[in-house]
Design an enzyme around this catalytic site. Structure first.
Site, short mmCIF file in Angstrom:
data_model
loop_
_atom_site.label_atom_id
_atom_site.label_comp_id
_atom_site.label_asym_id
_atom_site.label_seq_id
_atom_site.Cartn_x
_atom_site.Cartn_y
_atom_site.Cartn_z
N HIS A 1 0.74 -5.41 3.12
CA HIS A 1 -0.24 -6.38 3.62
C HIS A 1 0.30 -7.78 3.32
O HIS A 1 0.70 -8.06 2.18
CB HIS A 1 -1.58 -6.23 2.89
CG HIS A 1 -2.32 -4.99 3.24
ND1 HIS A 1 -3.34 -4.97 4.16
CD2 HIS A 1 -2.20 -3.72 2.78
CE1 HIS A 1 -3.81 -3.74 4.25
NE2 HIS A 1 -3.14 -2.96 3.42
N HIS B 1 1.18 6.36 5.06
CA HIS B 1 2.34 5.57 5.48
C HIS B 1 2.43 4.34 4.59
O HIS B 1 1.49 3.56 4.52
CB HIS B 1 2.15 5.15 6.95
CG HIS B 1 3.38 4.65 7.61
ND1 HIS B 1 3.63 4.85 8.95
CD2 HIS B 1 4.45 3.95 7.16
CE1 HIS B 1 4.78 4.30 9.28
NE2 HIS B 1 5.29 3.73 8.20
N HIS C 1 2.97 0.73 3.60
CA HIS C 1 2.91 -0.51 4.37
C HIS C 1 2.63 -1.69 3.44
O HIS C 1 2.16 -1.51 2.33
CB HIS C 1 1.88 -0.44 5.50
CG HIS C 1 0.48 -0.12 5.06
ND1 HIS C 1 0.06 1.14 4.69
CD2 HIS C 1 -0.61 -0.92 4.96
CE1 HIS C 1 -1.22 1.10 4.38
NE2 HIS C 1 -1.65 -0.14 4.53
N GLN D 1 0.87 -1.17 0.00
CA GLN D 1 0.00 0.00 0.00
C GLN D 1 0.90 1.22 0.00
O GLN D 1 1.64 1.44 0.95
CB GLN D 1 -0.91 0.00 1.24
CG GLN D 1 -1.88 1.15 1.25
CD GLN D 1 -2.86 1.04 0.11
OE1 GLN D 1 -3.56 0.05 -0.01
NE2 GLN D 1 -2.91 2.05 -0.74
#
Length: 152
Positions: A101, A97, A99, A84
Site C-alpha cells: 500500500h 497475494h 502487495h 500486506q
C-alpha cells in the site's frame, strides 16, 4: 498482458497504471486517502518469503517510483508504505497475494496517525469485484498516473 492476477481476483490491464518487468501498480478502488495505490508482484505469491530476490528488488523499485509520483501529484508531505503479506482476511474477503500500500499523507489527515491502519482494514468493499472496475471514477486517476509515470 491483458489481465493481471491479484490473488484469486482478475485485474483488467486498464486498471493498471504502471507495469515493470515483475510488478504492477493499480489504484485502490476504495482509497483511504486520495492517491492510495497498490503495488503487486506479477507472479501471485501468498507469502513475502516466497518472493524471489529479483521480485523483491523489482517490487521495491516499483514502489519507490510510484511513491514519488503519488506524493508529488497528490501534494503529500510524507508517505505511508505498508506491506500486506501472507493471507489477509476480513470476514469473507481474502487476498492471497503480497502487495504494498502506498498512501500519500498530509499533516493532520488523521487525528491519530495509527488510525490509518484501521481505515485501511475497513476500506475493503463488500464485493471484491468492485475493486477492479475501471468504469467508475477510478479510471481518471489511472489515466493521470499512467501519464505521470511514463516520464519517471
Amino acid at each position: 498482458m491483458t489481465t493481471f492476477r491479484f490473488g484469486q481476483h482478475v485485474v483488467k490491464a486498464s486498471a493498471v497504471f504502471l507495469q515493470s518487468e515483475l510488478s504492477f501498480a493499480l489504484v485502490n478502488r476504495k482509497p483511504v486517502v486520495p492517491g492510495h495505490v497498490l503495488v503487486c508482484p506479477i507472479r501471485s505469491v501468498e507469502r513475502f518469503r516466497d518472493l524471489r530476490p529479483e521480485e523483491v528488488a523489482d517490487l521495491f523499485q516499483t514502489t519507490q517510483r510510484v511513491s514519488g509520483v503519488v506524493e508529488n501529484h497528490f501534494c503529500g508531505s510524507s508517505l505511508t508504505i505498508a506491506i500486506q503479506v501472507d493471507m489477509f482476511s476480513l470476514s469473507h474477503f481474502v487476498f492471497q497475494h503480497v502487495h504494498v500500500h502506498v498512501l500519500p499523507r498530509k499533516c493532520g489527515d488523521f487525528e491519530k496517525n495509527d488510525s490509518l491502519y484501521d481505515e485501511v482494514s475497513d476500506s475493503f468493499p463488500d464485493e471484491p469485484s468492485v475493486i477492479f472496475n475501471t468504469k467508475t471514477n477510478v479510471a481518471l486517476p489511472v489515466y493521470i498516473l499512467k501519464a505521470l509515470t511514463v516520464h519517471k
